[in-house]
Design a protein around this motif. Structure first.
Motif, PDB file in Angstrom:
ATOM      1  N   VAL A 159       0.877  -1.132   0.822  1.00 25.45           N
ATOM      2  CA  VAL A 159      -0.268   0.082  -0.369  1.00 25.45           C
ATOM      3  C   VAL A 159       0.967   1.155  -0.029  1.00 25.45           C
ATOM      4  O   VAL A 159       1.413   2.671  -0.423  1.00 25.45           O
ATOM      5  CB  VAL A 159      -0.990  -0.220   1.392  1.00 25.45           C
ATOM      6  N   THR A 160       2.074   1.215   1.080  1.00 29.16           N
ATOM      7  CA  THR A 160       3.201   2.387   0.774  1.00 29.16           C
ATOM      8  C   THR A 160       3.593   2.722  -0.420  1.00 29.16           C
ATOM      9  O   THR A 160       3.774   3.642  -1.034  1.00 29.16           O
ATOM     10  CB  THR A 160       4.381   2.044   2.154  1.00 29.16           C
ATOM     11  N   GLY A 161       3.771   1.636  -0.799  1.00 28.54           N
ATOM     12  CA  GLY A 161       4.146   1.856  -2.709  1.00 28.54           C
ATOM     13  C   GLY A 161       3.445   2.111  -3.140  1.00 28.54           C
ATOM     14  O   GLY A 161       4.253   3.013  -4.317  1.00 28.54           O
ATOM     15  N   ALA A 162       2.328   1.719  -3.677  1.00 29.30           N
ATOM     16  CA  ALA A 162       1.131   2.381  -4.548  1.00 29.30           C
ATOM     17  C   ALA A 162       1.040   4.268  -4.109  1.00 29.30           C
ATOM     18  O   ALA A 162       1.203   4.957  -5.539  1.00 29.30           O
ATOM     19  CB  ALA A 162      -0.190   1.544  -4.336  1.00 29.30           C
ATOM     20  N   VAL A 163       1.508   4.325  -2.999  1.00 29.43           N
ATOM     21  CA  VAL A 163       0.881   5.312  -2.674  1.00 29.43           C
ATOM     22  C   VAL A 163       2.016   6.031  -3.018  1.00 29.43           C
ATOM     23  O   VAL A 163       2.440   7.660  -3.909  1.00 29.43           O
ATOM     24  CB  VAL A 163       0.094   5.983  -1.150  1.00 29.43           C
ATOM     25  N   ALA A 164       3.586   6.320  -2.888  1.00 31.47           N
ATOM     26  CA  ALA A 164       4.397   6.716  -2.950  1.00 31.47           C
ATOM     27  C   ALA A 164       4.175   7.252  -4.349  1.00 31.47           C
ATOM     28  O   ALA A 164       5.005   8.131  -4.759  1.00 31.47           O
ATOM     29  CB  ALA A 164       5.642   5.871  -2.268  1.00 31.47           C
ATOM     30  N   VAL A 165       3.702   6.109  -5.275  1.00 33.62           N
ATOM     31  CA  VAL A 165       4.451   5.983  -7.123  1.00 33.62           C
ATOM     32  C   VAL A 165       3.041   7.171  -6.802  1.00 33.62           C
ATOM     33  O   VAL A 165       3.212   8.319  -7.563  1.00 33.62           O
ATOM     34  CB  VAL A 165       3.965   4.822  -7.269  1.00 33.62           C
ATOM     35  N   LEU A 166       2.031   7.419  -6.540  1.00 28.65           N
ATOM     36  CA  LEU A 166       1.109   8.710  -7.471  1.00 28.65           C
ATOM     37  C   LEU A 166       1.471  10.401  -6.501  1.00 28.65           C
ATOM     38  O   LEU A 166       1.420  10.710  -7.180  1.00 28.65           O
ATOM     39  CB  LEU A 166       0.021   8.461  -6.600  1.00 28.65           C
ATOM     40  N   LEU A 167       2.235   9.779  -4.826  1.00 29.30           N
ATOM     41  CA  LEU A 167       2.542  10.969  -4.713  1.00 29.30           C
ATOM     42  C   LEU A 167       4.387  11.696  -5.639  1.00 29.30           C
ATOM     43  O   LEU A 167       4.208  12.907  -5.534  1.00 29.30           O
ATOM     44  CB  LEU A 167       2.934  10.697  -3.090  1.00 29.30           C
ATOM     45  N   THR A 168       4.982  10.904  -5.557  1.00 33.33           N
ATOM     46  CA  THR A 168       5.829  11.118  -6.330  1.00 33.33           C
ATOM     47  C   THR A 168       5.777  11.666  -7.477  1.00 33.33           C
ATOM     48  O   THR A 168       5.934  12.835  -8.342  1.00 33.33           O
ATOM     49  CB  THR A 168       6.984  10.035  -6.737  1.00 33.33           C
ATOM     50  N   PHE A 169       4.676  10.508  -8.296  1.00 33.41           N
ATOM     51  CA  PHE A 169       4.254  11.448  -9.681  1.00 33.41           C
ATOM     52  C   PHE A 169       3.691  12.154  -9.906  1.00 33.41           C
ATOM     53  O   PHE A 169       4.072  14.052 -10.738  1.00 33.41           O
ATOM     54  CB  PHE A 169       3.310  10.290 -10.498  1.00 33.41           C
ATOM     55  N   GLY A 170       2.855  12.523  -9.138  1.00 31.56           N
ATOM     56  CA  GLY A 170       2.484  13.971  -9.405  1.00 31.56           C
ATOM     57  C   GLY A 170       3.190  15.542  -8.890  1.00 31.56           C
ATOM     58  O   GLY A 170       3.107  16.418  -9.249  1.00 31.56           O
ATOM     59  N   ALA A 171       4.208  14.853  -7.548  1.00 31.27           N
ATOM     60  CA  ALA A 171       5.558  16.161  -7.636  1.00 31.27           C
ATOM     61  C   ALA A 171       6.276  16.025  -8.920  1.00 31.27           C
ATOM     62  O   ALA A 171       6.801  17.049  -9.243  1.00 31.27           O
ATOM     63  CB  ALA A 171       6.227  15.727  -5.503  1.00 31.27           C
ATOM     64  N   ILE A 172       6.392  15.051  -9.682  1.00 34.96           N
ATOM     65  CA  ILE A 172       7.678  15.066 -10.732  1.00 34.96           C
ATOM     66  C   ILE A 172       6.916  15.798 -11.848  1.00 34.96           C
ATOM     67  O   ILE A 172       7.123  16.827 -12.545  1.00 34.96           O
ATOM     68  CB  ILE A 172       8.126  14.126 -11.042  1.00 34.96           C
ATOM     69  N   ASN A 173       5.505  15.264 -11.828  1.00 37.36           N
ATOM     70  CA  ASN A 173       4.927  16.095 -13.166  1.00 37.36           C
ATOM     71  C   ASN A 173       5.006  17.847 -12.796  1.00 37.36           C
ATOM     72  O   ASN A 173       4.316  18.602 -13.785  1.00 37.36           O
ATOM     73  CB  ASN A 173       3.433  15.521 -13.338  1.00 37.36           C
ATOM     74  N   THR A 174       3.807  18.405 -11.768  1.00 33.44           N
ATOM     75  CA  THR A 174       4.232  19.182 -11.076  1.00 33.44           C
ATOM     76  C   THR A 174       5.379  20.224 -11.369  1.00 33.44           C
ATOM     77  O   THR A 174       5.380  21.158 -12.195  1.00 33.44           O
ATOM     78  CB  THR A 174       3.353  19.621  -9.798  1.00 33.44           C
ATOM     79  N   TYR A 175       6.181  19.611 -11.168  1.00 35.95           N
ATOM     80  CA  TYR A 175       7.640  20.303 -11.171  1.00 35.95           C
ATOM     81  C   TYR A 175       7.992  20.614 -12.632  1.00 35.95           C
ATOM     82  O   TYR A 175       8.993  21.875 -12.869  1.00 35.95           O
ATOM     83  CB  TYR A 175       8.770  18.964 -10.535  1.00 35.95           C
ATOM     84  N   ILE A 176       7.279  19.093 -13.391  1.00 34.79           N
ATOM     85  CA  ILE A 176       7.889  19.845 -14.920  1.00 34.79           C
ATOM     86  C   ILE A 176       7.427  20.640 -15.300  1.00 34.79           C
ATOM     87  O   ILE A 176       8.091  21.585 -16.395  1.00 34.79           O
ATOM     88  CB  ILE A 176       8.193  18.342 -15.216  1.00 34.79           C
ATOM     89  N   ALA A 177       6.000  20.814 -15.059  1.00 40.86           N
ATOM     90  CA  ALA A 177       5.602  21.427 -15.987  1.00 40.86           C
ATOM     91  C   ALA A 177       5.139  23.289 -15.364  1.00 40.86           C
ATOM     92  O   ALA A 177       5.332  24.010 -16.110  1.00 40.86           O
ATOM     93  CB  ALA A 177       3.763  21.599 -15.002  1.00 40.86           C
ATOM     94  N   GLY A 178       5.732  23.480 -13.864  1.00 42.68           N
ATOM     95  CA  GLY A 178       6.464  24.776 -13.359  1.00 42.68           C
ATOM     96  C   GLY A 178       7.563  25.448 -14.097  1.00 42.68           C
ATOM     97  O   GLY A 178       8.034  25.775 -14.952  1.00 42.68           O
ATOM     98  N   ALA A 179       8.806  24.394 -14.262  1.00 40.97           N
ATOM     99  CA  ALA A 179      10.080  24.074 -14.727  1.00 40.97           C
ATOM    100  C   ALA A 179       9.913  24.513 -16.437  1.00 40.97           C
ATOM    101  O   ALA A 179      10.699  25.466 -16.943  1.00 40.97           O
ATOM    102  CB  ALA A 179      11.206  23.461 -14.479  1.00 40.97           C
ATOM    103  N   SER A 180       9.121  23.781 -17.063  1.00 43.30           N
ATOM    104  CA  SER A 180       8.761  24.136 -18.689  1.00 43.30           C
ATOM    105  C   SER A 180       8.833  25.510 -19.318  1.00 43.30           C
ATOM    106  O   SER A 180       9.404  25.919 -19.748  1.00 43.30           O
ATOM    107  CB  SER A 180       8.566  22.847 -19.128  1.00 43.30           C
ATOM    108  N   ARG A 181       7.575  25.623 -17.855  1.00 47.15           N
ATOM    109  CA  ARG A 181       7.195  27.259 -17.874  1.00 47.15           C
ATOM    110  C   ARG A 181       8.020  28.710 -17.243  1.00 47.15           C
ATOM    111  O   ARG A 181       8.073  29.443 -18.063  1.00 47.15           O
ATOM    112  CB  ARG A 181       6.159  27.268 -17.466  1.00 47.15           C
TER     113      ARG A 181
END
Length: 403
Positions: free
Chosen positions: A258-280
């Motif tokens: 369960v922790t592994g699955a939650v970690a995937v969601l958390l890290t993907f959400g953070a990476i996706n947001t960082y990349i979106a902001g950084a590209s702009r």
């Protein structure tokens, strides 16, 4: 924006997936004495957060620290600040991907590097397709991270033992300083207050949101660090997945997947947001001359800055495969972002009026300089980026124009 939503946004700027692994990295550097590094950086956070809140309330500017640096210290410091922030993104996103990859490897037995590469690739492809994490989803993921950390503390804390804190400082003061150097990764982000200032219906709401965010961070971070040391003991510095270890003690072996699955969601959400902001950010820097103008394409509202996105991807791939050590990446990222914070609070000394606000900014600057010194060897990263920014963005164009 009200104080409640502002609090969530500020927490999102500071709290990230690094908390899934930082307790282990700090314990490895300093042993039980890593709690001193946590406490010291929490003390630093108070004047820094209050300074950025005051700065945002008095000088609302979406340009953030780079804009304050330009106003106070001139174009050279503005260029360096922009490069520090932009240069930290490939390092930080790869570090976040490795955090998620580590939890996936522990929970499901897959290769850590392969999982990290898949997370990065998915985030870049999602951004190229124009799919970004919505604000509501990002807030939901943040709430999930807070709940996960709180659950680990509450369920595992009864198993803590006083003997886990002895010997207290096996690596001495140098170990505490080393722990502080990597923990800076979890304490940068308070400058988000200056970015959000114009969004508040009431400027006092920014100060209230900052105060509430500070209380949440202090309680959560102290709970995590004390529980990690008290419960895991010697394992605190060796397990790659400290949060999973705490949850397993509290809930049993079923908590790991369960922790592994939650970690995937958390890290993907953070990476996706960082990349979106950084590209702009890259496109915006190109429009102001801090990057070549070719990268400005796609930075307009409603479009995707594919060229800036491609640059981030080109920088992230070698970082993942050539410097894939999580501790190194987090320390290098922390050094860059700590440099940004230091410039921001130093600018506040000039921009804020004499009195309590300026005194707070002076204290924040002094404490930020001390924390910056804890980065040690990794200060070479922002120093190199700053030199490149000075030569390529400021000095070279000036010489070409003078001919």
């Amino acid at each position: 924006m009200g104080a409640g939503q502002g609090t969530a946004m500020l927490l999102g700027g500071v709290l990230g997936p690094g908390m899934l692994v930082l307790p282990q990295l700090a314990a490895a550097a300093a042993g039980p004495a890593s709690v001193l590094a946590w406490a010291g950086l929490l003390a630093l956070s108070v004047p820094v957060a209050l300074t950025f809140a005051a700065l945002g309330a008095r000088h609302p500017d979406g340009g953030g620290v780079a804009a304050f640096a330009a106003r106070t210290f001139g174009p050279r410091w503005a260029a360096m600040t922009g490069w520090w922030f932009y240069g930290a993104v490939p390092l930080g996103t790869v570090a976040a991907a490795l955090v998620g990859g580590g939890y996936v490897a522990d929970a499901f037995g897959v290769d850590r590097m392969a999982a990290a590469a898949a997370l990065l690739a998915a985030a870049f492809l999602a951004n190229a397709a124009g799919l970004r994490t919505s604000g509501r989803l990002q807030l939901a993921l943040l709430g999930g991270l807070v709940a996960l950390l709180a659950a680990a503390v509450v369920t595992a804390a009864p198993h803590a033992e006083a003997t886990s804190f002895t010997p207290f400082a096996p690596y001495g003061a140098a170990g505490v300083a080393s722990a502080a150097g990597v923990l800076l990764f979890a304490f940068v982000g308070w400058e988000a207050a200056s970015h959000l200032s114009a969004e508040f219906a009431d400027r006092r709401g920014l100060v209230r949101a900052t105060a509430v965010a500070l209380v949440v961070i202090i309680v959560l971070y102290l709970g995590v660090c004390l529980t990690t040391i008290g419960v895991l003991g010697d394992r605190a510095g060796t397990t790659a997945v400290p949060l999973a270890a705490l949850l397993e003690i509290g809930f049993g072996p079923g908590a790991r997947p369960v922790t592994g699955a939650v970690a995937v969601l958390l890290t993907f959400g953070a990476i996706n947001t960082y990349i979106a902001g950084a590209s702009r950010l890259g496109a915006a820097m190109a429009r102001t001359g801090a990057l070549p103008g070719w990268f400005a394409s796609g930075g307009e509202p409603g479009r995707t800055p594919l060229r800036s996105l491609a640059l981030l991807a080109a920088l992230s791939v070698p970082v993942l495969f050539l410097a894939g050590d999580l501790d190194v990446l987090m320390r290098a990222t922390a050094a860059c972002l700590a440099a940004v914070t230091t410039v921001g609070v130093a600018a506040a000394v000039r921009l804020l009026p004499a009195g309590r606000q300026r005194a707070t900014a002076v204290a924040a600057t002094a404490l930020s300089a001390v924390s910056l010194a804890c980065c040690g060897f990794y200060l070479l990263v922002p120093a190199t980026l700053g030199l490149l920014a000075t030569v390529l963005v400021v000095e070279l164009p000036r010489r070409l124009l003078s001919r």
